[in-house]
Write an enzyme that holds these catalytic residues in place. Sequence first.
Site, PDB file in Angstrom:
ATOM      1  N   LYS A 121      37.006  31.731  43.380  1.00 34.55           N
ATOM      2  CA  LYS A 121      36.955  32.898  42.712  1.00 34.55           C
ATOM      3  C   LYS A 121      36.155  32.559  41.284  1.00 34.55           C
ATOM      4  O   LYS A 121      35.079  33.500  40.992  1.00 34.55           O
ATOM      5  CB  LYS A 121      38.259  33.619  42.110  1.00 34.55           C
ATOM      6  CG  LYS A 121      38.166  34.827  41.397  1.00 34.55           C
ATOM      7  CD  LYS A 121      39.159  35.170  40.578  1.00 34.55           C
ATOM      8  CE  LYS A 121      38.989  34.281  38.965  1.00 34.55           C
ATOM      9  NZ  LYS A 121      39.788  34.806  38.131  1.00 34.55           N
ATOM     10  N   ASP A 139      40.176  38.857  42.412  1.00 31.12           N
ATOM     11  CA  ASP A 139      40.992  38.392  41.087  1.00 31.12           C
ATOM     12  C   ASP A 139      42.312  39.028  41.339  1.00 31.12           C
ATOM     13  O   ASP A 139      42.470  39.913  42.318  1.00 31.12           O
ATOM     14  CB  ASP A 139      40.584  38.639  39.811  1.00 31.12           C
ATOM     15  CG  ASP A 139      40.585  40.036  39.329  1.00 31.12           C
ATOM     16  OD1 ASP A 139      40.541  40.816  40.064  1.00 31.12           O
ATOM     17  OD2 ASP A 139      40.538  40.081  38.138  1.00 31.12           O
TER      18      ASP A 139
END
Length: 213
Positions: A121, A139
């Site tokens: 991420k 996220d």
Amino acid sequence: MLNNEEINTAIQVMRTSFPNAGTTLKADNPFHFLLATILSAQSTDKSVNLTTPPLFATYPTPQSLAAAEPGDIEPYIQSLGLFHNKARFLVGCARKLVSDYHGHVPRDRKELMTLPGVGRKVANVVMAECFNIPAFPVDTHVSRVARRLNIVPPKATPLQIEKRLMAAVPRKHWLAAHHSMIFWGRYQCTSRNPQCAKCPLLTMCQYGQDNVI
Ligand code: SF4
């Protein structure tokens, strides 16, 4: 499951609701943006932005941070969760940038993921925000919204969510869609009290329909 057209329709509604959605992390260069993104794990962007100005002023370059010890960094970030680990990550990251990447933040995902504190991420965020390389960071907000809207099955992993969204959304819209979904998760489809009764996506959201009964 929503089909590609429905997914893009939902994201367009989010974009219309939050036309100014974008990154809220503040940094003056890719190195500092990388640090801010590492610090944002399990912390709000707002709290990160409160801690970073003195940190960035004291450590303007990877070389300066690489010469520090984690204990030197902790006082700057102790208001954030996991600050012991984060201090180690920041120093380790700076040292790796200096030793392996000539003091530059790499643009490649695999190379970014060799840095301490950088998972998929964070790598995706840095690629997209700093280098304009299409990526779809997933996220906690993107995950929650995707699962509730039935874009993916309830137990889909972040990687499965990322792949489903990349397959559905045109590449040039990935980053904007990522921001729209984050703002949607932050202000509309919140973790504890989603605003389902007033949600413009209620008709396509079974989770929301069950929630308002
Ligand atoms: Fe989220 Fe509720 Fe809207 Fe569905 S209806 S997207 S659960 S806020």
